[in-house]
Design a protein around this motif. Structure first.
Motif, PDB file in Angstrom:
ATOM      1  N   GLY A 462      -8.999 -51.576  20.374  1.00 47.93           N
ATOM      2  CA  GLY A 462      -7.666 -51.888  19.864  1.00 47.93           C
ATOM      3  C   GLY A 462      -7.648 -52.178  18.369  1.00 47.93           C
ATOM      4  N   ARG A 463      -8.746 -51.876  17.705  1.00 53.68           N
ATOM      5  CA  ARG A 463      -8.772 -52.020  16.238  1.00 53.68           C
ATOM      6  C   ARG A 463      -9.698 -50.940  15.673  1.00 53.68           C
ATOM      7  N   LEU A 464      -9.607 -50.708  14.367  1.00 58.72           N
ATOM      8  CA  LEU A 464     -10.510 -49.760  13.734  1.00 58.72           C
ATOM      9  C   LEU A 464     -11.933 -50.285  13.933  1.00 58.72           C
ATOM     10  N   THR A 465     -12.815 -49.398  14.398  1.00 63.18           N
ATOM     11  CA  THR A 465     -14.116 -49.857  14.887  1.00 63.18           C
ATOM     12  C   THR A 465     -15.225 -48.912  14.456  1.00 63.18           C
ATOM     13  N   ASP A 466     -16.342 -49.472  14.092  1.00 56.65           N
ATOM     14  CA  ASP A 466     -17.529 -48.672  13.790  1.00 56.65           C
ATOM     15  C   ASP A 466     -18.131 -48.180  15.105  1.00 56.65           C
ATOM     16  N   VAL A 467     -18.016 -46.895  15.357  1.00 58.42           N
ATOM     17  CA  VAL A 467     -18.472 -46.348  16.651  1.00 58.42           C
ATOM     18  C   VAL A 467     -19.957 -46.635  16.873  1.00 58.42           C
ATOM     19  N   ARG A 468     -20.707 -46.822  15.791  1.00 61.79           N
ATOM     20  CA  ARG A 468     -22.153 -47.063  15.943  1.00 61.79           C
ATOM     21  C   ARG A 468     -22.420 -48.389  16.634  1.00 61.79           C
ATOM     22  N   THR A 469     -21.515 -49.343  16.488  1.00 65.59           N
ATOM     23  CA  THR A 469     -21.722 -50.633  17.168  1.00 65.59           C
ATOM     24  C   THR A 469     -21.524 -50.471  18.665  1.00 65.59           C
ATOM     25  N   LEU A 470     -20.614 -49.568  19.089  1.00 63.90           N
ATOM     26  CA  LEU A 470     -20.411 -49.320  20.517  1.00 63.90           C
ATOM     27  C   LEU A 470     -21.589 -48.551  21.081  1.00 63.90           C
ATOM     28  N   ALA A 471     -22.041 -47.579  20.304  1.00 65.97           N
ATOM     29  CA  ALA A 471     -23.133 -46.733  20.780  1.00 65.97           C
ATOM     30  C   ALA A 471     -24.383 -47.562  21.035  1.00 65.97           C
ATOM     31  N   ARG A 472     -24.496 -48.690  20.344  1.00 69.28           N
ATOM     32  CA  ARG A 472     -25.677 -49.535  20.555  1.00 69.28           C
ATOM     33  C   ARG A 472     -25.519 -50.454  21.774  1.00 69.28           C
ATOM     34  N   GLY A 473     -24.480 -50.243  22.542  1.00 72.21           N
ATOM     35  CA  GLY A 473     -24.424 -50.944  23.820  1.00 72.21           C
ATOM     36  C   GLY A 473     -23.554 -52.182  23.839  1.00 72.21           C
ATOM     37  N   SER A 474     -22.844 -52.467  22.755  1.00 67.27           N
ATOM     38  CA  SER A 474     -22.003 -53.664  22.757  1.00 67.27           C
ATOM     39  C   SER A 474     -20.553 -53.306  23.027  1.00 67.27           C
TER      40      SER A 474
END
Lengths: 476, 205
Positions: A462-474
């Protein structure tokens, strides 16, 4: 080997120059050249040009080289009941194409879709072709080594009547991108970084050739995205020398040459590359390894920054025009100076447009969304009916709908809002599209341009997000 | 197309960079036939916002103005010729800016609208000039490529081909038709040189 003045045939040429020279019918003393046009693409907006033909009582000269596609105004839902003014636009195109014997990919045709998605997929975009369309994103077709550019309605009428166009030879710019693209980045990030670096008018008057190891490693989908955005740097067009990736894509496509004719074409196409010592008017180099997921914060594509950055502060900008422009953009976008980009909340997402609606784009977004719910509503519009069917065969539609996003039919849709797919006034949209202009997605809409994986990441948080932080499992 | 040689008229300042064609005419108005007149849609959404400089267009002192002055990258974005129709139907014959979108500039010339290119510094001077802001006329001389206002004179650039077209009011299509035999000769040799260039005649579905 030394170069001799006057021996034009041995002078090293750019790819841009080679295609140009192969299409010149007449060179006028004033610097204008009359060029042959291999493909002319029409859409609903071409009615102004058909009207010009009617006023002159002229016929369309080469219907065999002209293709009509319904994309700008087509609904993405409830196609059985078209609103009267949309129906008029779609019917007008059908009638005009029928009366001039032009092949139409209309609403009920599986080949229907966004012109710059469906035409390449049909094998109608070939290396070395000159292609025009009354749409600035015609630069997309440069991905195949075609010389493709957008034109206005008067030029559309000229091409309809003569299959030729007057042009002044553009200056040549080479953008060389070397190295491996880091995690979370793609062709979209190369393009946004380039536009932010050279400016939205940085390539004005130029044709751009993209070269280097990073470009060679891009898929056709990635190349289409990159060439598509050339116009947002002000370039006349962008292109990439055809190679085995290009030929493998084209082999067996419906309108591409067949069998021995295809092999002969490939042999000819292999010479469509800039000679080793060809001279460009301008060279730009980009180190792919330095790129981060990039997105726009303002109201022109040049107002782009890595997701790790903060919004600019006009108080620190010396150039008064630039400071005014930044201040105006922050105001329109409802943002403050020095705000962290990854702190900005969004209201909705859009995945689609001639920039990022191909199967690879949908797969990339779906890979981020799979098994999760989006925190905001959103629309996913595949680039063509064929892409839609393929995505459904792969189960991608269920990932999008499972995440709470709407899965709809193909068209220009919410990129330009002509069909009624709009971002409401004051709302903020994370979008895979090409233009963050004021009001582009609807009056008062606020657009942030980014890649499909970045839009998917923004949908989840729901906000602008660094996709790399999601890819690392968080993930949320 | 009406030739343009000299022009003396009010000049409306629009101190904005990157005025894209979506702003010049929002897409939702482009379904209309040209015969409806596109002038009413010019900069439509910007003119709804009282604080926006575009609202100057509606002020009495710029009534009948035929010249628009803007910053850099005027007319970037979409190739829609409707952006030029909106300017022309509003009454504009000239846009002065420090850079133009390529497609916009070409569309402008085809509709008899002069895209006059000046340096960023000159654009700032024009945008800040008190007399112009009060509606005093500006003189455009296309043969001499000069903009005159108050006691000032500024040179502008224009592609020589476009200059000739504007001065003469020429139409491309008539000129092209006169090259019919050259086009036919090109087609003959091109069919040999690039046999692969045509769409496959019987596409596999």
């Amino acid at each position: 080997m030394t170069e001799r003045a006057g021996s034009l045939s041995s002078r090293p040429k750019t790819l841009i120059g080679k295609i140009w020279d192969a299409h010149v019918i007449v060179d006028r003393e004033d610097g204008q050249s009359l060029l042959w046009v291999d493909r002319h693409l029409l859409h609903e907006g071409s009615f102004h040009a058909f009207d010009q033909l009617a006023r002159r009582q002229a016929r369309l000269h080469r219907p065999d080289l002209t293709f009509g596609i319904a994309d700008h105004y087509v609904p993405t839902r409830n196609r059985d009941t078209l609103a009267p003014e949309i129906k008029r636009m779609v019917d007008q195109l059908s009638d005009n194409c029928a009366s001039h014997d032009v092949t139409l990919f209309g609403l009920d045709d599986p080949r229907q879709g966004i012109v710059h998605v469906t035409i390449p997929a049909q094998g109608l975009t070939l290396p070395g072709n000159i292609m025009v369309c009354g749409d600035s994103h015609t630069s997309t077709h440069g991905a195949f080594g075609a010389y493709a550019f957008g034109i206005g309605a008067s030029e559309v009428a000229h091409v309809m009547m003569t299959q030729t166009i007057w042009q002044k030879r553009p200056r040549a710019m080479r953008v060389t991108v070397e190295g491996l693209l880091p995690e979370g980045t793609s062709a979209k990030d190369i393009a946004l970084h380039l536009i932010a670096t050279i400016g939205a008018d940085g390539a004005q008057g130029h044709a751009v050739e993209y070269a280097g190891s990073t470009i060679r490693a891009l898929s056709m989908e990635g190349r289409l995205t990159l060439c598509n955005l050339s116009i947002e740097a002000g370039a006349r067009l962008g292109l990439i020398a055809p190679d085995d990736t290009t030929f493998a894509f084209l082999r067996g496509k419906p309108f591409a040459p067949k069998d021995e004719a295809f092999e002969a074409a490939v042999r000819a196409w292999r010479s469509l590359r800039s000679d080793d010592r060809a001279v460009f008017d301008r060279e730009v180099t980009i180190d792919a390894g330095s790129l981060a997921p990039t997105l726009t914060w303002g109201t022109t594509p040049e107002q782009a920054l890595p997701i790790t950055a903060t919004t600019p502060d006009p108080a620190t900008i010396l150039d008064p025009a630039r400071a005014r422009s930044i201040s105006d953009a922050l105001d329109y976008m409802g943002l403050a100076p020095n705000q962290r980009l990854d702190s900005i909340s969004i209201d909705r997402v859009f995945i689609g447009s001639c920039t990022n609606s191909r199967i690879e784009d949908l797969r990339a977004a779906a890979a981020i969304l799979e098994g999760h719910r989006a925190k905001v509503p959103g629309l996913v519009s595949p680039g063509s009916t064929s892409v839609k069917l393929q995505a459904e065969a792969e189960g991608l539609d269920r990932i999008f709908t499972g995440a709470g996003l709407e899965w709809v039919d193909a068209g220009c849709s919410m990129c330009v809002g002509m069909n009624g797919d709009l971002v409401p006034a004051g709302e903020r949209c994370a979008s895979t599209t090409n233009r963050n202009f004021k009001g582009r997605q609807g009056p008062g809409s606020r657009t942030h341009l980014m890649s499909p994986v970045m839009v998917a990441a923004a949908a989840l948080t729901g906000r602008l997000t660094d996709v790399r932080t999601l890819a690392r499992g968080s993930r949320p | 197309m009406t030739p343009l040689i000299v022009l003396e008229a009010g000049a409306c300042p629009l101190p904005l960079d990157n005025v894209d064609t979506d702003q010049l005419i929002p897409a939702r108005f482009m379904k209309r036939p040209r015969s409806d007149g596109y002038g009413q849609f010019l900069l439509h959404d910007l003119r709804q916002d009282a604080a926006n400089p575009a609202c100057a267009l509606d002020q009495d002192r710029f009534k009948g103005c035929q010249i628009l002055i803007a910053g850099r990258n005027f007319g970037c974005g979409s190739s829609r010729e409707a952006a030029v129709y909106a300017l022309a139907d509003f009454g504009f014959r000239c846009v002065i800016a420090s850079s133009f979108g390529d497609i916009f500039a070409s569309n402008a010339v085809k509709n008899g609208v002069l895209p006059a290119l000046v340096s960023p510094e000159q654009a700032e001077i024009l945008l800040a000039h008190q007399g112009i802001a009060q509606g005093e006329p500006v003189h455009i001389d296309l043969p001499d490529q000069q903009i005159r206002f108050g006691n000032h004179s500024v040179d502008f650039s224009i592609d020589p081909v476009w200059k000739t077209q504007l001065l003469n009011g020429w139409d491309d299509i008539d000129m092209t038709v006169s090259y019919a035999s050259e086009i036919a000769r090109f087609n003959q040799s091109d069919a040999v040189a690039r046999p692969w260039a045509l769409p496959s005649r019987s596409p596999a579905q």
